[in-house]
Design a protein around this motif. Structure first.
Motif, PDB file in Angstrom:
ATOM      1  N   ARG A 144       0.828  -1.213   0.000  1.00 16.43           N
ATOM      2  CA  ARG A 144       0.000   0.000   0.000  1.00 16.43           C
ATOM      3  C   ARG A 144       0.866   1.270   0.000  1.00 16.43           C
ATOM      4  O   ARG A 144       0.434   2.315   0.446  1.00 16.43           O
ATOM      5  CB  ARG A 144      -0.920   0.003   1.225  1.00 16.43           C
ATOM      6  N   LYS A 145       2.062   1.142  -0.467  1.00 15.61           N
ATOM      7  CA  LYS A 145       2.983   2.285  -0.591  1.00 15.61           C
ATOM      8  C   LYS A 145       3.369   2.422  -2.062  1.00 15.61           C
ATOM      9  O   LYS A 145       3.273   1.458  -2.833  1.00 15.61           O
ATOM     10  CB  LYS A 145       4.259   2.042   0.247  1.00 15.61           C
ATOM     11  N   PRO A 146       3.798   3.620  -2.489  1.00 15.90           N
ATOM     12  CA  PRO A 146       4.294   3.748  -3.867  1.00 15.90           C
ATOM     13  C   PRO A 146       5.444   2.768  -4.112  1.00 15.90           C
ATOM     14  O   PRO A 146       6.303   2.566  -3.257  1.00 15.90           O
ATOM     15  CB  PRO A 146       4.774   5.201  -3.948  1.00 15.90           C
ATOM     16  N   ILE A 147       5.452   2.164  -5.288  1.00 13.43           N
ATOM     17  CA  ILE A 147       6.468   1.179  -5.648  1.00 13.43           C
ATOM     18  C   ILE A 147       7.248   1.670  -6.869  1.00 13.43           C
ATOM     19  O   ILE A 147       6.655   2.068  -7.877  1.00 13.43           O
ATOM     20  CB  ILE A 147       5.840  -0.193  -5.967  1.00 13.43           C
ATOM     21  N   VAL A 148       8.579   1.624  -6.765  1.00 10.68           N
ATOM     22  CA  VAL A 148       9.449   1.857  -7.920  1.00 10.68           C
ATOM     23  C   VAL A 148      10.066   0.513  -8.269  1.00 10.68           C
ATOM     24  O   VAL A 148      10.734  -0.114  -7.443  1.00 10.68           O
ATOM     25  CB  VAL A 148      10.550   2.883  -7.606  1.00 10.68           C
ATOM     26  N   LEU A 149       9.831   0.069  -9.494  1.00 11.88           N
ATOM     27  CA  LEU A 149      10.318  -1.231  -9.947  1.00 11.88           C
ATOM     28  C   LEU A 149      11.479  -1.002 -10.912  1.00 11.88           C
ATOM     29  O   LEU A 149      11.317  -0.368 -11.959  1.00 11.88           O
ATOM     30  CB  LEU A 149       9.188  -1.981 -10.644  1.00 11.88           C
ATOM     31  N   VAL A 150      12.667  -1.478 -10.541  1.00  8.11           N
ATOM     32  CA  VAL A 150      13.861  -1.281 -11.361  1.00  8.11           C
ATOM     33  C   VAL A 150      14.124  -2.567 -12.144  1.00  8.11           C
ATOM     34  O   VAL A 150      14.466  -3.601 -11.559  1.00  8.11           O
ATOM     35  CB  VAL A 150      15.091  -0.938 -10.494  1.00  8.11           C
ATOM     36  N   PHE A 151      13.976  -2.504 -13.452  1.00  5.12           N
ATOM     37  CA  PHE A 151      14.215  -3.676 -14.298  1.00  5.12           C
ATOM     38  C   PHE A 151      15.686  -3.722 -14.692  1.00  5.12           C
ATOM     39  O   PHE A 151      16.151  -2.896 -15.484  1.00  5.12           O
ATOM     40  CB  PHE A 151      13.342  -3.623 -15.562  1.00  5.12           C
ATOM     41  N   HIS A 152      16.410  -4.699 -14.160  1.00  2.15           N
ATOM     42  CA  HIS A 152      17.812  -4.865 -14.543  1.00  2.15           C
ATOM     43  C   HIS A 152      17.947  -5.657 -15.838  1.00  2.15           C
ATOM     44  O   HIS A 152      19.000  -5.632 -16.471  1.00  2.15           O
ATOM     45  CB  HIS A 152      18.585  -5.549 -13.415  1.00  2.15           C
ATOM     46  N   THR A 153      16.906  -6.369 -16.217  1.00  2.00           N
ATOM     47  CA  THR A 153      16.879  -7.080 -17.493  1.00  2.00           C
ATOM     48  C   THR A 153      15.553  -6.795 -18.188  1.00  2.00           C
ATOM     49  O   THR A 153      14.490  -6.887 -17.560  1.00  2.00           O
ATOM     50  CB  THR A 153      17.031  -8.607 -17.294  1.00  2.00           C
ATOM     51  N   VAL A 154      15.627  -6.434 -19.459  1.00  2.00           N
ATOM     52  CA  VAL A 154      14.428  -6.266 -20.292  1.00  2.00           C
ATOM     53  C   VAL A 154      14.638  -7.128 -21.530  1.00  2.00           C
ATOM     54  O   VAL A 154      15.493  -6.835 -22.374  1.00  2.00           O
ATOM     55  CB  VAL A 154      14.219  -4.790 -20.682  1.00  2.00           C
ATOM     56  N   LEU A 155      13.897  -8.221 -21.617  1.00  2.00           N
ATOM     57  CA  LEU A 155      14.110  -9.185 -22.698  1.00  2.00           C
ATOM     58  C   LEU A 155      13.386  -8.759 -23.964  1.00  2.00           C
ATOM     59  O   LEU A 155      12.175  -8.470 -23.932  1.00  2.00           O
ATOM     60  CB  LEU A 155      13.618 -10.564 -22.259  1.00  2.00           C
ATOM     61  N   PRO A 156      14.077  -8.728 -25.092  1.00  3.09           N
ATOM     62  CA  PRO A 156      13.400  -8.410 -26.366  1.00  3.09           C
ATOM     63  C   PRO A 156      12.638  -9.621 -26.893  1.00  3.09           C
ATOM     64  O   PRO A 156      12.804 -10.744 -26.398  1.00  3.09           O
ATOM     65  CB  PRO A 156      14.574  -8.057 -27.281  1.00  3.09           C
ATOM     66  N   SER A 157      11.803  -9.380 -27.883  1.00  2.26           N
ATOM     67  CA  SER A 157      10.996 -10.438 -28.519  1.00  2.26           C
ATOM     68  C   SER A 157      10.298 -11.308 -27.485  1.00  2.26           C
ATOM     69  O   SER A 157      10.442 -12.547 -27.463  1.00  2.26           O
ATOM     70  CB  SER A 157      11.888 -11.309 -29.423  1.00  2.26           C
ATOM     71  N   PRO A 158       9.531 -10.704 -26.595  1.00  2.00           N
ATOM     72  CA  PRO A 158       8.921 -11.467 -25.500  1.00  2.00           C
ATOM     73  C   PRO A 158       7.766 -12.343 -25.982  1.00  2.00           C
ATOM     74  O   PRO A 158       7.094 -12.044 -26.962  1.00  2.00           O
ATOM     75  CB  PRO A 158       8.414 -10.369 -24.563  1.00  2.00           C
ATOM     76  N   SER A 159       7.536 -13.422 -25.247  1.00  2.00           N
ATOM     77  CA  SER A 159       6.370 -14.267 -25.496  1.00  2.00           C
ATOM     78  C   SER A 159       5.132 -13.562 -24.948  1.00  2.00           C
ATOM     79  O   SER A 159       5.241 -12.653 -24.119  1.00  2.00           O
ATOM     80  CB  SER A 159       6.548 -15.610 -24.783  1.00  2.00           C
ATOM     81  N   PRO A 160       3.934 -13.979 -25.375  1.00  2.00           N
ATOM     82  CA  PRO A 160       2.715 -13.373 -24.808  1.00  2.00           C
ATOM     83  C   PRO A 160       2.652 -13.500 -23.292  1.00  2.00           C
ATOM     84  O   PRO A 160       2.175 -12.592 -22.601  1.00  2.00           O
ATOM     85  CB  PRO A 160       1.592 -14.160 -25.486  1.00  2.00           C
ATOM     86  N   GLU A 161       3.164 -14.634 -22.754  1.00  2.00           N
ATOM     87  CA  GLU A 161       3.138 -14.832 -21.308  1.00  2.00           C
ATOM     88  C   GLU A 161       4.048 -13.830 -20.602  1.00  2.00           C
ATOM     89  O   GLU A 161       3.693 -13.285 -19.547  1.00  2.00           O
ATOM     90  CB  GLU A 161       3.572 -16.262 -20.968  1.00  2.00           C
ATOM     91  N   LEU A 162       5.231 -13.573 -21.190  1.00  2.00           N
ATOM     92  CA  LEU A 162       6.157 -12.620 -20.578  1.00  2.00           C
ATOM     93  C   LEU A 162       5.595 -11.202 -20.667  1.00  2.00           C
ATOM     94  O   LEU A 162       5.726 -10.412 -19.717  1.00  2.00           O
ATOM     95  CB  LEU A 162       7.525 -12.695 -21.248  1.00  2.00           C
ATOM     96  N   ILE A 163       4.964 -10.852 -21.790  1.00  2.00           N
ATOM     97  CA  ILE A 163       4.346  -9.535 -21.924  1.00  2.00           C
ATOM     98  C   ILE A 163       3.291  -9.344 -20.836  1.00  2.00           C
ATOM     99  O   ILE A 163       3.234  -8.288 -20.186  1.00  2.00           O
ATOM    100  CB  ILE A 163       3.711  -9.368 -23.323  1.00  2.00           C
TER     101      ILE A 163
END
Length: 803
Positions: A144-163
């Motif tokens: 219940r607090k603001p969340i900052v999500l830091v993505f250290h990996t962003v995978l290209p060509s993702p599957s529908p499940e990953l999206i």
């Protein structure tokens, strides 16, 4: 919030003797402040766990704590698993073991019920939560607090499940941080995230002090070697074998080459397969007969040693074979340490490196790597050029700048729950000393390396004399006396038989032709200011130095009365103010009256200034008028000082920030012109702070004190670039804040400007603490004081001198 604790080193007081009532007030205020501070909780792996994200988080938290004070506390929720449990040097507030049943729900409950936590920052790597995807998503939903999500990996060509998974995380987060524009573009184009959800904050890098490369090589037994290096926790994805396969071709051309492999095997790799990968590499080295050309340093190196290795490296090799590796901390550290880097084409490298110089090679292509290394080792000027270009590209990623970017985001997401208060750095004279020879202070530097070919100037050495006198006055550091003597003797060297000073001196200590084509009135005025300041320190400095300054000032003074430049007259007035000699009061009044007439001619509705334009060094004009008032009690001088300074402040302070007049475009009367972005010089900020200090001391108006603090934060990142201008690692100050970049050269003028501003802030903090004491002290209690720069009622002077 003001730093209320009286420090023995700056106040010169035995705290045991201070009024108990004062101590009670101070300690209570401090305790309340510490309890009331909001918290930013970082959910992350953390040292001693050995992984890149743990190191990243520690570096970021360290930077935030060093950059800000009394704004927020950084706390940690350490991520663990059954295979990764640790004893922490810095105790985490919470530990989340992802293998424990209901761990996510229990941790979310604790966070939600902790009133101090205002924001949660999650360092995300898919491997951390691979076995607990549902639990992690439920955790995000429960917070219940603001969340900052830091993505250290962003995978290209993702599957529908990953999206779907990434979108669900992004919806539950208030903001998402990525470290490259490439990663942001993937989130936008392939995951369909909205642009306003994403913030780009590059991976932080460490500032490094200048290092003697050959001496460092000698220290590590690498003399006469061309050093290639790579570092990081070892695993097969590093593709170290690519370099081993390239080495025979490299050695044929450059037999002095040695390849350093810095780092131990990744703990996770070690747990799963032992030292299999390292043993394979070591066997390959023996098989290829490369023992004399490869050195393994099987350690998790402390940061200072790692940075030394990087600085002595001739070429850094980044040979990762993972095309999906979005960003690399090892790559960032190498580039920011000044290494020319050859890299495989991960997105991070392609954004930083210039591909036209052959720095990008294909994955696992040892032939391309060999050709690139041979080419660079054969071309030292090109290596230096690449190093400089890359270094400038990475300057904005310094951890200090990363801390500012994160803190501004935190402030925004918490709706200004914590106003940001920048922490004042400790004093550091290293760069000033590096820039000073036995003759004087060198004019320019290339980054942090003094450029002796730029020669010397009277301007810089006069400023240096003032700054070091102020520093000595405050701290009584006898080592500084040698510097003071050097700068005073330089000023003597510039004084000529005609009663005037020359400004420009070359490397051979000869006066250059530039002296005879430029107006040197301002330089002459600065010399008088510096000499007057030395004389004012008659009770502090060795009498010989004061005597020399007094003789020189009296010899120069007859010519100074002929000067009409407003800034030059202002400098002279300040010098005579500090000299405080009744016999010279008529000269001070003559110059002040000239400035009064200038002001009356130009002063109109909406324009309260001495000229038809605002240019450089503006603050010294109202400061000089105030100095003239303090020596004469002439009310007209005071009125003009207040009016003109108020007008100037209205042009340079807006929305709680300072924006000094750009040297790319002056403000012109009746033209409704606005100061351009960029072109801000440290000297103008420093002059503003010094003038605010003087006005605060005289009028005790808190607005002046607050503006001085705001102005000083300009050096620390509170500016239109949100980047540091002062380098705390070297003790140097960058030469200017431009529209789109910071000029990284650390010349004499900028470095001295910062030091003068820093000394002014130290004095103002002392005055503020003393004022607090005066409010609560008991009758007949006195606070032992140190000398206060800028205002003196009695000054010990040398005896009158017959010239």
């Amino acid at each position: 919030m003001t730093d209320l604790v009286l420090r023995k080193s700056s106040v010169g007081t035995d705290l045991q003797k201070i009024n108990p009532k004062l101590l009670s007030v101070l300690h209570t205020t401090k305790d309340v402040a510490m309890e009331a501070l909001p918290e930013v909780l970082f959910l992350t792996t953390f040292p001693p766990r050995q992984c890149g994200i743990a190191t990243y988080s520690k570096d970021l938290i360290d930077a935030l704590e060093k950059q800000f004070k009394s704004s927020f506390n950084c706390t940690v929720c350490a991520l663990e698993s059954m295979n990764e449990q640790h004893r922490y040097g810095r105790l985490p507030k919470y530990i989340l073991n992802t293998d424990h049943r209901n761990a996510f729900a229990k941790t979310a409950f604790k966070i939600n019920n902790d009133e101090n936590i205002k924001l949660v920052v999650i360092q995300h790597e898919f491997g951390f939560f691979a076995q607990r995807k549902t639990g992690f998503l439920s955790f995000l939903e429960a917070i219940r607090k603001p969340i900052v999500l830091v993505f250290h990996t962003v995978l290209p060509s993702p599957s529908p499940e990953l999206i779907a998974e990434v979108n669900e995380m992004a919806v539950l987060a208030t903001k998402v941080i990525v470290m490259t524009a490439h990663a942001a573009n993937i989130l936008l184009m392939e995951y369909n995230l909205s642009n306003d959800k994403i913030n780009i904050i590059p991976h932080g890098t460490h500032l490094v002090p200048p290092l003697d490369k050959e001496r460092a090589k000698s220290h590590y037994d690498l003399s006469e070697r061309k050093v290639l290096s790579t570092f990081g926790l070892l695993g097969s994805s590093k593709s170290i074998e690519t370099t081993l396969d390239a080495l025979p071709a490299i050695i044929k051309v450059h037999p002095e080459t040695l390849f350093l492999v810095l780092g131990k095997t990744h703990p996770t790799v070690c747990l799963q397969e032992g030292e299999q990968y390292r043993e394979m590499l070591e066997a390959k080295v023996k098989e290829m007969g490369l023992e004399k050309h490869v050195r393994f340093v099987n350690e998790y190196l402390p940061l200072p040693i790692l940075l030394e290795y990087l600085q002595l490296t001739d070429i850094y090799l980044f040979t990762s074979k993972d095309p999906n590796q979005a960003v690399s901390g090892t790559f960032s550290y190498a580039v920011s340490s000044g290494c020319p880097v050859i890299s495989t084409p991960i997105p991070h490298a392609k954004e930083v490196l210039d591909q036209n110089k052959g720095l990008i090679i294909d994955f696992e292509n040892h032939s391309q790597l060999a050709d690139a290394v041979i080419s660079l080792l054969s071309n030292e000027p090109l290596r230096k050029e690449i190093s400089s270009i890359s270094f400038h590209k990475m300057a904005s990623t310094a951890w200090q700048n990363s801390a500012v970017a994160h803190a501004l985001l935190f402030e925004d997401l918490t709706e200004n729950v914590f106003p940001l208060n920048f922490k004042t750095p400790d004093f550091n004279l290293n760069h000033l000393k590096l820039m000073t020879t036995s003759f004087g202070m060198i004019q320019f530097a290339k980054i942090s390396v003094p450029d002796i070919h730029s020669g010397y100037t009277l301007d810089d050495n006069a400023r240096a004399l003032i700054a070091t006198c102020q520093y000595y006055e405050m701290f009584r550091n006898t080592d500084v006396l040698e510097l003071i003597t050097t700068y005073l003797h330089f000023i003597k060297h510039c004084f000529k038989a005609n009663g005037k000073f020359l400004n420009y001196v070359n490397e051979q200590k000869e006066f250059t032709d530039q002296n005879y084509v430029e107006n040197l009135e301002d330089s002459n005025g600065r010399a008088i200011w510096a000499l007057g300041y030395v004389i004012s320190m008659g009770e502090v400095l060795p009498s010989k130095l004061v005597f020399e300054a007094a003789i020189l000032l009296e010899k120069a003074l007859p010519e100074m009365e002929k000067i009409h430049s407003p800034r030059a007259m202002s400098f002279i007035i300040k010098g005579l103010y500090y000299q405080n000699k009744m016999e010279n009061l008529p000269i001070l009044q003559t110059l002040a009256n000239r400035m009064v007439q200038m002001y009356k001619r130009k002063n109109t509705t909406g324009w309260h200034w001495f000229e038809n334009y605002l240019t450089y060094g503006n603050s010294v004009l109202p400061e000089a008028m105030l100095c003239a008032y303090l020596r004469t009690d002439n009310e007209e001088y005071k009125i003009i000082a207040q009016e003109s300074f108020g007008f100037l402040l209205s042009k340079t302070f807006l929305n709680s920030k300072i924006k000094v007049i750009s040297n790319d475009g002056w403000l012109i009367k009746d033209k409704n012109s606005k100061s351009k972005a960029g072109g801000e010089q440290p000297i103008d900020v420093a002059y503003t702070i010094k003038t605010l200090e003087k006005f605060y001391r005289v009028f005790k108006t808190k607005n002046y004190l607050e503006k001085a603090r705001i102005a000083f934060q300009w050096f620390l990142g509170d500016n239109h670039q949100n980047q540091i201008v002062y380098n705390p690692c070297t003790g140097g100050c960058y030469d200017g804040l431009e529209e789109h970049y910071v000029n990284l050269n650390q010349g004499a003028e900028s470095t001295l400007s910062y030091l003068i501003a820093r000394l002014a802030i130290e004095n103002l903090q002392f005055s503020d603490q003393k004022a607090l004491y005066e409010e609560v002290k008991e009758p007949k209690m006195e606070l032992k004081s140190r000398p206060v720069i800028g205002i003196r009622t009695t000054v010990k002077r040398p005896p009158d001198i017959t010239l």
